[in-house]
Design a protein around this motif. Structure first.
Motif, PDB file in Angstrom:
ATOM      1  N   GLN A   1      22.755 -21.129  67.314  1.00 49.14           N
ATOM      2  CA  GLN A   1      23.899 -21.482  67.756  1.00 49.14           C
ATOM      3  C   GLN A   1      24.092 -23.009  68.138  1.00 49.14           C
TER       4      GLN A   1
ATOM      5  N   ASP B   1      23.521 -14.622  86.617  1.00 49.40           N
ATOM      6  CA  ASP B   1      22.138 -14.830  85.891  1.00 49.40           C
ATOM      7  C   ASP B   1      21.061 -13.912  86.089  1.00 49.40           C
TER       8      ASP B   1
ATOM      9  N   GLY C   1      21.535 -15.787  80.685  1.00 48.87           N
ATOM     10  CA  GLY C   1      23.046 -15.823  81.618  1.00 48.87           C
ATOM     11  C   GLY C   1      23.890 -15.286  80.913  1.00 48.87           C
TER      12      GLY C   1
ATOM     13  N   LEU D   1      21.618 -13.460  71.390  1.00 46.14           N
ATOM     14  CA  LEU D   1      22.881 -14.352  71.641  1.00 46.14           C
ATOM     15  C   LEU D   1      24.001 -13.536  71.128  1.00 46.14           C
ATOM     16  N   PHE D   2      24.902 -13.151  71.909  1.00 53.61           N
ATOM     17  CA  PHE D   2      26.150 -12.298  71.564  1.00 53.61           C
ATOM     18  C   PHE D   2      27.043 -12.371  72.337  1.00 53.61           C
ATOM     19  N   THR D   3      28.259 -11.831  71.711  1.00 52.79           N
ATOM     20  CA  THR D   3      29.537 -11.742  72.470  1.00 52.79           C
ATOM     21  C   THR D   3      30.225 -10.600  71.994  1.00 52.79           C
TER      22      THR D   3
ATOM     23  N   GLY E   1      30.079 -13.083  76.879  1.00 52.99           N
ATOM     24  CA  GLY E   1      29.087 -13.682  76.082  1.00 52.99           C
ATOM     25  C   GLY E   1      27.608 -13.794  77.012  1.00 52.99           C
TER      26      GLY E   1
ATOM     27  N   GLY F   1      27.378 -22.813  78.239  1.00 57.38           N
ATOM     28  CA  GLY F   1      27.045 -22.114  79.351  1.00 57.38           C
ATOM     29  C   GLY F   1      28.240 -22.333  80.412  1.00 57.38           C
TER      30      GLY F   1
ATOM     31  N   GLY G   1      26.171 -23.652  71.676  1.00 59.01           N
ATOM     32  CA  GLY G   1      26.038 -22.660  72.802  1.00 59.01           C
ATOM     33  C   GLY G   1      26.779 -23.412  73.952  1.00 59.01           C
TER      34      GLY G   1
ATOM     35  N   SER H   1      29.333 -21.040  68.172  1.00 59.78           N
ATOM     36  CA  SER H   1      28.998 -20.183  69.591  1.00 59.78           C
ATOM     37  C   SER H   1      29.668 -18.899  69.317  1.00 59.78           C
ATOM     38  N   THR H   2      29.062 -17.755  69.719  1.00 58.01           N
ATOM     39  CA  THR H   2      29.568 -16.656  69.389  1.00 58.01           C
ATOM     40  C   THR H   2      30.749 -16.192  70.222  1.00 58.01           C
ATOM     41  N   SER H   3      30.893 -17.018  71.296  1.00 54.97           N
ATOM     42  CA  SER H   3      32.053 -16.417  72.153  1.00 54.97           C
ATOM     43  C   SER H   3      33.342 -17.456  71.747  1.00 54.97           C
TER      44      SER H   3
ATOM     45  N   TRP I   1      24.509 -24.406  76.412  1.00 58.51           N
ATOM     46  CA  TRP I   1      23.401 -23.562  76.451  1.00 58.51           C
ATOM     47  C   TRP I   1      22.586 -23.563  75.128  1.00 58.51           C
TER      48      TRP I   1
HETATM   49  C1  BTN Z   1      25.175 -19.545  81.894  1.00 62.67           C
HETATM   50  O1  BTN Z   1      24.025 -19.218  82.258  1.00 62.67           O
HETATM   51  O2  BTN Z   1      25.451 -20.534  81.685  1.00 62.67           O
HETATM   52  C2  BTN Z   1      25.763 -18.462  80.741  1.00 62.67           C
HETATM   53  C3  BTN Z   1      25.209 -18.743  79.295  1.00 62.67           C
HETATM   54  C4  BTN Z   1      25.909 -17.831  78.376  1.00 62.67           C
HETATM   55  C5  BTN Z   1      25.221 -18.107  77.018  1.00 62.67           C
HETATM   56  C6  BTN Z   1      25.887 -17.123  75.764  1.00 62.67           C
HETATM   57  S1  BTN Z   1      24.972 -17.128  74.375  1.00 62.67           S
HETATM   58  C7  BTN Z   1      26.188 -16.414  73.702  1.00 62.67           C
HETATM   59  C8  BTN Z   1      27.434 -16.824  74.059  1.00 62.67           C
HETATM   60  N1  BTN Z   1      27.913 -17.806  73.340  1.00 62.67           N
HETATM   61  C9  BTN Z   1      28.035 -18.813  73.754  1.00 62.67           C
HETATM   62  O3  BTN Z   1      28.391 -20.158  73.568  1.00 62.67           O
HETATM   63  N2  BTN Z   1      27.803 -18.754  75.175  1.00 62.67           N
HETATM   64  C10 BTN Z   1      27.242 -17.409  75.563  1.00 62.67           C
END
Ligand code: BTN
Length: 319
Positions: free
Chosen positions: A33, A98, A108, A52-54, A121, A38, A36, A10-12, A44
């Motif tokens: 990822q 969103d 998102g 896909l970025f943070t 993120g 959400g 990932g 996960s980038t975050s 996600w």
């Molecule tokens: C959502 O709609 O619930 C938010 C989604 C956010 C996804 C991004 S992808 C890059 C970053 N890394 C993650 O693990 N999540 C965010």
């Protein structure tokens, strides 16, 4: 500076653990990822071809708590303004985090705060195709335009746009009013029947504007009430297209009232290709989510409808 990885869980999570090695507004992006995240603890699903970025930044010392809650929608408008420079499409903001296009989720935003640092993120469906199971609720840019996009350029432009917008917002009080006008012009939920899940309570009403505090106004029990957070659930109905009870005007009317509709066509031996084409054209023209189900003579439509209600967490609509 943008750092591209082949795969990060996960980038975050990565940036939150390693921010000491990076500068403010450096961008961590990845092609895939596996873990990932959400909002509200959801997963996600991250496909190749998505952006896909943070990135992170330090909150200016003078910023108020009330302003921090506006960061998700400031991010959303920055994303949309960047996308608008590329494609002239009707991108919408679904309060609070969103991005929507043609009634489906395009992306998102996950905003997380650790002390004085904000981590943003972003996941956007860009060059990826959408898996069959979620085609009714998600869309990618490529789905609509057939173009392929340079993800690095797009990601850099989004972060630059956010940086400019956020610094202007911090410097000048009037900027927020202008942003809010822009945001409300593309407020996806406006006038839709929604249910807001605020933890221990479900608020059913009609969504109105995003107010000066960045909260969502809901017409609820005859009054306008503002809510600062919560998960928005649009009331979702399953509609049997073949049912004699519905006309196409009834369906459009329900859609205009803001209900989230899934239109079902049961295909049995007696249905002609012409009828199937009419159904496809109607759903396409009005951006209606739909599913076609092939029936054997022995199968019972009602049993099917009940299982679809479960699958989509919806109610069967009978006029
Ligand atoms: C959502 O709609 O619930 C938010 C989604 C956010 C996804 C991004 S992808 C890059 C970053 N890394 C993650 O693990 N999540 C965010």
């Amino acid at each position: 500076m943008l750092y591209s990885f082949e795969s990060l869980n996960s980038t975050s999570d990565f940036l939150k653990e390693n921010f000491k090695n990076y500068n403010e507004f450096d961008i961590i992006s990845t092609k895939i990822q596996p873990k990932g995240r959400g909002r509200q603890g959801s997963t996600w699903f991250s496909e190749k071809g998505m952006a896909l970025f943070t990135f992170y930044f330090n909150l200016p010392s003078h910023i108020k708590v009330d302003d921090i809650t506006k960061i998700p929608i400031i991010t959303a408008i920055s994303i949309i303004n960047t996308l608008k420079n590329m494609e002239n499409l009707q991108f919408k903001i679904k309060w609070s985090n969103d991005i929507y296009l043609n009634e489906k989720k395009l992306g998102g935003i996950l905003v997380e705060q650790i002390e004085n640092k904000i981590f943003i993120g972003i996941g956007l469906n860009v060059n990826n195709s959408i898996p069959e199971e979620i085609k009714n609720i998600a869309i990618s840019l490529k789905n609509v335009t057939n173009n392929n996009y340079n993800l690095e350029n797009l990601i850099n432009s989004i972060v630059n746009n956010f940086k400019d917008t956020f610094f202007n917002f911090c410097k000048n009080k009037h900027v927020w009013r202008d942003l809010l006008t822009e945001i409300n012009k593309i407020n996806y939920l406006k006038d839709k029947n929604i249910t807001l899940n605020i933890g221990n309570e479900l608020i059913e009403g009609i969504a109105k504007n995003i107010d000066i505090n960045g909260n969502l106004e809901i017409l609820y029990n005859g009054k306008i009430v503002s809510f600062s957070s919560g998960e928005v659930l649009k009331k979702r109905f399953i509609i049997n297209f073949d049912s004699q009870k519905f006309t196409t005007n009834d369906i459009i009317d329900l859609k205009n009232k803001g209900f989230d509709l899934i239109i079902i066509l049961f295909i049995s031996a007696h249905i002609s290709q012409k009828e199937i084409n009419i159904f496809d054209d109607f759903c396409k023209e009005h951006y209606l989510k739909n599913e076609k189900i092939f029936l054997n003579n022995s199968e019972n439509i009602n049993t099917y409808l009940q299982s679809l209600c479960k699958k989509y967490n919806a109610q069967l609509h009978t006029l």
